[in-house]
Design a protein around this motif. Structure first.
Motif, PDB file in Angstrom:
ATOM      1  N   ARG A   1       0.881  -1.182   0.000  1.00  0.00           N
ATOM      2  CA  ARG A   1       0.000   0.000   0.000  1.00  0.00           C
ATOM      3  C   ARG A   1       0.913   1.225   0.000  1.00  0.00           C
ATOM      4  NH1 ARG A   1      -5.234   2.110   1.971  1.00  0.00           N
ATOM      5  NH2 ARG A   1      -4.800   3.833   3.403  1.00  0.00           N
ATOM      6  N   TRP A   2       0.986   1.902  -1.113  1.00  0.00           N
ATOM      7  CA  TRP A   2       1.955   2.981  -1.364  1.00  0.00           C
ATOM      8  C   TRP A   2       1.193   4.308  -1.357  1.00  0.00           C
ATOM      9  CZ3 TRP A   2       7.126   2.746  -1.500  1.00  0.00           C
ATOM     10  CH2 TRP A   2       7.862   3.736  -2.151  1.00  0.00           C
ATOM     11  N   GLU A   3       1.478   5.157  -0.380  1.00  0.00           N
ATOM     12  CA  GLU A   3       0.645   6.318  -0.101  1.00  0.00           C
ATOM     13  C   GLU A   3       1.422   7.614  -0.303  1.00  0.00           C
ATOM     14  OE1 GLU A   3      -1.782   4.067   3.515  1.00  0.00           O
ATOM     15  OE2 GLU A   3      -0.090   5.401   3.971  1.00  0.00           O
ATOM     16  N   ALA A   4       1.022   8.417  -1.264  1.00  0.00           N
ATOM     17  CA  ALA A   4       1.583   9.754  -1.415  1.00  0.00           C
ATOM     18  C   ALA A   4       0.991  10.654  -0.328  1.00  0.00           C
ATOM     19  CB  ALA A   4       1.277  10.316  -2.799  1.00  0.00           C
ATOM     20  N   ILE A   5       1.841  11.418   0.351  1.00  0.00           N
ATOM     21  CA  ILE A   5       1.412  12.293   1.439  1.00  0.00           C
ATOM     22  C   ILE A   5       2.073  13.657   1.283  1.00  0.00           C
ATOM     23  CG2 ILE A   5       0.986  10.402   3.060  1.00  0.00           C
ATOM     24  CD1 ILE A   5       3.704  10.888   4.316  1.00  0.00           C
ATOM     25  N   ASP A   6       1.494  14.687   1.912  1.00  0.00           N
ATOM     26  CA  ASP A   6       2.113  16.008   1.838  1.00  0.00           C
ATOM     27  C   ASP A   6       3.213  16.132   2.894  1.00  0.00           C
ATOM     28  OD1 ASP A   6       0.768  16.576   4.246  1.00  0.00           O
ATOM     29  OD2 ASP A   6      -0.838  17.693   3.250  1.00  0.00           O
ATOM     30  N   LEU A   7       3.986  17.200   2.826  1.00  0.00           N
ATOM     31  CA  LEU A   7       5.164  17.328   3.690  1.00  0.00           C
ATOM     32  C   LEU A   7       4.828  17.414   5.182  1.00  0.00           C
ATOM     33  CD1 LEU A   7       7.701  19.571   1.722  1.00  0.00           C
ATOM     34  CD2 LEU A   7       8.109  17.291   2.666  1.00  0.00           C
ATOM     35  N   PRO A   8       3.822  18.184   5.621  1.00  0.00           N
ATOM     36  CA  PRO A   8       3.505  18.165   7.059  1.00  0.00           C
ATOM     37  C   PRO A   8       3.137  16.778   7.562  1.00  0.00           C
ATOM     38  CG  PRO A   8       2.496  20.060   6.008  1.00  0.00           C
ATOM     39  CD  PRO A   8       3.018  19.193   4.905  1.00  0.00           C
ATOM     40  N   HIS A   9       2.439  16.002   6.710  1.00  0.00           N
ATOM     41  CA  HIS A   9       2.093  14.634   7.067  1.00  0.00           C
ATOM     42  C   HIS A   9       3.356  13.794   7.200  1.00  0.00           C
ATOM     43  CE1 HIS A   9      -0.994  11.161   6.188  1.00  0.00           C
ATOM     44  NE2 HIS A   9      -0.392  11.024   7.344  1.00  0.00           N
ATOM     45  N   TYR A  10       4.276  13.929   6.259  1.00  0.00           N
ATOM     46  CA  TYR A  10       5.557  13.220   6.324  1.00  0.00           C
ATOM     47  C   TYR A  10       6.319  13.574   7.605  1.00  0.00           C
ATOM     48  CZ  TYR A  10      10.581  12.698   5.685  1.00  0.00           C
ATOM     49  OH  TYR A  10      11.901  12.420   5.897  1.00  0.00           O
ATOM     50  N   ARG A  11       6.387  14.854   7.922  1.00  0.00           N
ATOM     51  CA  ARG A  11       7.176  15.282   9.096  1.00  0.00           C
ATOM     52  C   ARG A  11       6.627  14.706  10.380  1.00  0.00           C
ATOM     53  NH1 ARG A  11       6.871  20.706   6.420  1.00  0.00           N
ATOM     54  NH2 ARG A  11       8.795  20.919   5.201  1.00  0.00           N
ATOM     55  N   PHE A  12       5.299  14.554  10.467  1.00  0.00           N
ATOM     56  CA  PHE A  12       4.723  13.946  11.662  1.00  0.00           C
ATOM     57  C   PHE A  12       5.238  12.527  11.842  1.00  0.00           C
ATOM     58  CE2 PHE A  12       1.557  11.052  13.452  1.00  0.00           C
ATOM     59  CZ  PHE A  12       1.431  11.568  14.731  1.00  0.00           C
TER      60      PHE A  12
END
Length: 311
Positions: free
Chosen positions: A255-266
């Motif tokens: 399951r490969w999920e593209a996320i935005d940067l604030p989501h990544y940083r969390f």
């Protein structure tokens, strides 16, 4: 000091209550805060769990866990000029579809939601709203004079190119393989990914030590990397001989999920904190929440699925 209670932690702890007594440690409490654990992905409803922090050494009991849920909050998601009010639903009233989405997004066996030691898990959701790629979702939560806000987006889909396997380096372990992936990163900085893996009928589990990546060093390039097998959280001990490997005969889905940067940083800072927990030489780490007025995450996912049968 306080800790965030996640859904997986709650359910894992509840299973212990079927055969264990409560454990009580009486130590000072910290300031209570509200914690958001919420997701939205394309084609799926928003699912949000709202809890309050509990002190690290507070009494661990079924009653304490049940009291960590925040009820009767006004939870709204705004998109395209429309406001959707999320309804609070206990786990014993989940529809089969909602149970499937909660299980999928939180890495849980669906039947685990039926075995909560007589206690309900509560989520806020809306059947009227489904996530769409390329849109932003504004979250507003009001509860007893507190206001929490956040914004997330569902990025464009950013799929893998391919999957393949590489034999275990030890010939005597010929039933085990490493999974590799090829990924072509778009030529725009800031593309970020979170991943889960699933073997056969298992749930989707996130990467244990690191489930997120960003393109800071690979922007615009095509890269080949190994992908560790996802693992359930909360394990007392990891089998180092089997960790990261898949077995011959497994049907593996990523399951490969593209996320935005604030989501990544969390997720990056949370996993870094968990991995360094207790280390006397680790640097101080603060989990970077995107919740204004509280803690936790409100995150969008643009999801693609990729499967391989290991022979």
């Amino acid at each position: 000091m306080a800790r965030i209670i996640s859904l997986l932690a709650i359910l894992n702890t509840l299973l212990l209550f079927s055969c264990e007594e409560d454990i009580t440690l009486d130590l000072p409490e910290g300031e209570e805060q509200l914690v958001v654990e919420g997701h939205i992905e394309q084609g799926a409803p928003p699912i949000l769990i709202l809890t309050r922090t509990v002190p690290v050494f507070k009494e661990i009991s079924k009653e304490g866990l049940e009291n960590s849920f925040v009820h009767d909050a006004l939870v709204e998601v705004r998109v395209d000029g429309q406001t959707y009010t999320l309804e609070e639903i206990p786990s014993h009233a989940f529809s089969e579809e909602l149970k499937r989405w909660v299980s999928l997004q939180f890495g849980l066996q669906p039947q685990l939601l039926n075995n909560t030691a007589g206690m309900s898990v509560y989520v806020y959701t809306s059947e009227e709203l489904k996530g769409e790629v390329g849109k932003s979702y504004n979250l507003h939560i009001s509860h007893q004079g507190r206001l929490l806000t956040s914004t997330t987006s569902i990025p464009q889909l950013n799929p893998l190119d391919s999957l393949w396997t590489v034999p275990h380096p030890n010939p005597s372990e010929d039933s085990l393989v490493s999974l590799y992936y090829r990924y072509s990163d778009p030529d725009t900085i800031g593309n970020s990914i979170r991943y889960f893996t699933k073997r056969d009928s298992e749930p989707f589990y996130p990467g244990l030590l690191a489930s997120v990546f960003t393109d800071e060093f690979v922007n615009g390039n095509t890269v080949d990397y190994p992908l560790d097998r996802g693992e359930p959280g909360g394990q007392a001990e990891i089998n180092k001989d089997l960790y990261s490997y898949f077995g011959k005969g497994d049907t593996v889905t990523v399951r490969w999920e593209a996320i935005d940067l604030p989501h990544y940083r969390f997720w990056f800072t949370l996993e870094n904190e968990q991995n360094n927990n207790g280390s006397p030489i680790s640097s101080p780490n603060i989990t970077q929440s995107n919740i204004n007025g509280g803690l936790g995450i409100w995150g969008g996912y643009a999801v693609t699925y990729h499967s391989i049968v290991i022979k």
